[in-house]
Every structure is written in structure tokens, then in C-alpha cells.
Motif scaffolding. Structure first.
Motif, PDB file in Angstrom:
ATOM      1  N   ARG A 171     -55.748  33.241 -79.647  1.00  0.00           N
ATOM      2  CA  ARG A 171     -55.097  34.554 -79.618  1.00  0.00           C
ATOM      3  C   ARG A 171     -56.177  35.631 -79.483  1.00  0.00           C
ATOM      4  O   ARG A 171     -56.958  35.856 -80.408  1.00  0.00           O
ATOM      5  CB  ARG A 171     -54.286  34.777 -80.893  1.00  0.00           C
ATOM      6  N   ILE A 196     -65.942  39.610 -87.655  1.00  0.00           N
ATOM      7  CA  ILE A 196     -64.580  39.808 -87.140  1.00  0.00           C
ATOM      8  C   ILE A 196     -64.252  41.291 -87.062  1.00  0.00           C
ATOM      9  O   ILE A 196     -63.691  41.777 -86.063  1.00  0.00           O
ATOM     10  CB  ILE A 196     -63.550  39.077 -88.027  1.00  0.00           C
ATOM     11  N   LYS A 212     -54.504  36.052 -90.695  1.00  0.00           N
ATOM     12  CA  LYS A 212     -55.791  35.538 -91.145  1.00  0.00           C
ATOM     13  C   LYS A 212     -56.497  34.796 -90.021  1.00  0.00           C
ATOM     14  O   LYS A 212     -55.904  33.972 -89.334  1.00  0.00           O
ATOM     15  CB  LYS A 212     -55.590  34.596 -92.341  1.00  0.00           C
ATOM     16  N   ILE A 213     -57.774  35.109 -89.847  1.00  0.00           N
ATOM     17  CA  ILE A 213     -58.579  34.462 -88.809  1.00  0.00           C
ATOM     18  C   ILE A 213     -59.572  33.526 -89.485  1.00  0.00           C
ATOM     19  O   ILE A 213     -60.430  33.961 -90.254  1.00  0.00           O
ATOM     20  CB  ILE A 213     -59.326  35.506 -87.954  1.00  0.00           C
ATOM     21  N   GLU A 214     -59.458  32.238 -89.215  1.00  0.00           N
ATOM     22  CA  GLU A 214     -60.327  31.251 -89.847  1.00  0.00           C
ATOM     23  C   GLU A 214     -61.459  30.805 -88.935  1.00  0.00           C
ATOM     24  O   GLU A 214     -62.555  30.517 -89.396  1.00  0.00           O
ATOM     25  CB  GLU A 214     -59.501  30.046 -90.288  1.00  0.00           C
ATOM     26  N   ILE A 216     -63.038  31.433 -84.671  1.00  0.00           N
ATOM     27  CA  ILE A 216     -62.871  32.181 -83.437  1.00  0.00           C
ATOM     28  C   ILE A 216     -63.640  31.524 -82.294  1.00  0.00           C
ATOM     29  O   ILE A 216     -64.579  30.756 -82.510  1.00  0.00           O
ATOM     30  CB  ILE A 216     -63.327  33.657 -83.583  1.00  0.00           C
ATOM     31  N   SER A 241     -58.839  34.307 -81.839  1.00  0.00           N
ATOM     32  CA  SER A 241     -58.651  33.481 -83.032  1.00  0.00           C
ATOM     33  C   SER A 241     -58.162  32.109 -82.606  1.00  0.00           C
ATOM     34  O   SER A 241     -57.326  31.986 -81.706  1.00  0.00           O
ATOM     35  CB  SER A 241     -57.626  34.137 -83.959  1.00  0.00           C
ATOM     36  N   GLU A 243     -56.127  28.737 -83.383  1.00  0.00           N
ATOM     37  CA  GLU A 243     -55.077  28.151 -84.228  1.00  0.00           C
ATOM     38  C   GLU A 243     -54.744  26.765 -83.691  1.00  0.00           C
ATOM     39  O   GLU A 243     -54.715  26.550 -82.479  1.00  0.00           O
ATOM     40  CB  GLU A 243     -53.817  29.030 -84.184  1.00  0.00           C
TER      41      GLU A 243
END
Length: 246
Positions: A171, A196, A212-214, A216, A241, A243
Motif C-alpha cells: 500500500r 516512516i 499500523k505499518i510493520e 515497508i 506498507s 501486508e
């Protein structure tokens, strides 16, 4: 005096002829390498993509024959596809033994290079950087500059990255252009959360909160913003991001 003028004219003709021959050779070589690169990338897609299916979110997801892909080159660690663009390529893991900046995915020399990463643990690291040339012919990462256009940015805010063990939806939440050294200096002392925030603030276009971005992924290519004929030290950066895609 007349003989001197004749020699000058003959010398000029010889020099001009040499320049013309060398220039023609370079143009023909570049054209042939472009055709070869385009053809082999089209062929590999036909050879290793089994089928396209709709997932639970009605997204068109490709299924890849990883056994066949790995037999072509063990350095292939992923596949990136951005819908409605030419970006539909295998991702190579580059190291000191083979530089995919100037080698095709099959290991053969080609100035168009490949889409590649230098990360030690691609897609497991917090930030995975993926590189590709901005070719004037339109292949590799040349279409990343379109993200500077607001309409394109929003219409292509999602793309996919496929790996042997896990597929991802990416994303996009930031796009910008900056000098490569400036970008490295800006982020070198930041932790992940600060990095970020830096990407969000640097973005040419604003986006809504994507949660929430874990992890990238950062797409990088040369920019022609300050020079219309040759790349500059500027880079286009597209930040997304990652996922897990079910």
C-alpha cells in the motif's frame, strides 16, 4: 596551403565517419539489448505464471511456478507487479558476485539490468529497498515517475509482491524525489517509526491513515527531473506498507 586544407578536410571526414560508426553501433547495440530484455521478460512471465485468480478481495492474483523460476536463476527471490504498468518483473537478490544493475535475470550481461535488492533478508527486514533503472525505452522502473502525478498515485496505490513462501499487498503511502545522498543522510540516524514519519512528510501527495505499518518496501529509480536527457543524482522513491496477501 591547398594541400593543408585538403588534409584537414580528409581528416575531418575520417573523424566524422568514425563518430558516426561508433554512434550507430551504440544505438544499434542499445536497441538490440532493449528488444532482448523486453522479449525475455515477456517470455519468463508466460513460462512461470500458472494462472491468474481472484482472491477474497476480488483482486487479480498471479500464481507462480517457483520451481521453474528457481531453475532459471536461484537469485530470483520475488516478483513485483503494478497493475496497468510495464512493471511485471522477477526480483533478484544482488551481491558482490553478480551485479544485477547490468545483468538480466538469467545472469547474462544487459545494460537494462534487472529489478533487484541488496537487502540481506528481503521482506523480513523492516525496510526492503528495490532498485531498477529508469530506462528511456520505458522498461524496468521507468514508470515510477508517474507516481508524481496525483491521479496516477491514487489509482495505483496498491501493488503486489510475490515470494515463494508469502505474497504481499503493498500500500503506497509516500512518493517523492530527492538527491540520493540527501535521502541517505536524512534517514541514517532515524529509527523505524521516525523513518516512516519522514516518508509521510516527504510525500508529494497526502494520503489517509493506512493503519499500523510493520514493514515497508521502498522502490528506487533514477530521476530525470533536473535533466531531460540523462539521469541526475536525484531519485524517485515510492514507499509502501507491506501486508500479507491471503
Amino acid at each position: 596551403m591547398k594541400n593543408i586544407k585538403c588534409r584537414i578536410i580528409k581528416t575531418s571526414i575520417v573523424i566524422f565517419t568514425i563518430i558516426l560508426i561508433v554512434s550507430s553501433y551504440i544505438l544499434i547495440r542499445d536497441f538490440l539489448e532493449y528488444k532482448e530484455s523486453k522479449a525475455v521478460n515477456i517470455q519468463i512471465f508466460k513460462d512461470v505464471v500458472i494462472e491468474e485468480n481472484d482472491n477474497v478481495d476480488n483482486e487479480r492474483i498471479i500464481e507462480i511456478n517457483w520451481d521453474k523460476l528457481k531453475r532459471i536463476n536461484k537469485d530470483i527471490i520475488g516478483w513485483i507487479r503494478i497493475a496497468d504498468t510495464n512493471i511485471n518483473y522477477p526480483i533478484l537478490k544482488s551481491d558482490e558476485t553478480l551485479n544485477y544493475m547490468n545483468h538480466s535475470f538469467n545472469g547474462e550481461y544487459n545494460k537494462n539490468g534487472s529489478i533487484f535488492t541488496l537487502n540481506g533478508n528481503p521482506f523480513n527486514d523492516n525496510v526492503t529497498v528495490i532498485y531498477g533503472h529508469n530506462m528511456k525505452s520505458g522498461i524496468m522502473f521507468s514508470q515510477l515517475d508517474k507516481y508524481m502525478n496525483k491521479e496516477f498515485f491514487y489509482r495505483h496505490s496498491n501493488f503486489e509482491i510475490y515470494t515463494e513462501n508469502q505474497n504481499y499487498r503493498a500500500r503506497v503511502f509516500s512518493c517523492y524525489s530527492i538527491g540520493v545522498n540527501d535521502d541517505e543522510n536524512n534517514i541514517k540516524s532515524l529509527d523505524f517509526k521516525e523513518e516512516i514519519e519522514y516518508y509521510k512528510k516527504s510525500s508529494k501527495h497526502c494520503i489517509e491513515d493506512i493503519g499500523k505499518i510493520e514493514k515497508i518496501v521502498k522502490l528506487s529509480t533514477c530521476s530525470y527531473l533536473n535533466n531531460h536527457t540523462t539521469p541526475t543524482n536525484q531519485r524517485y522513491y515510492i514507499i509502501a506498507s507491506l501486508e500479507k496477501l491471503e
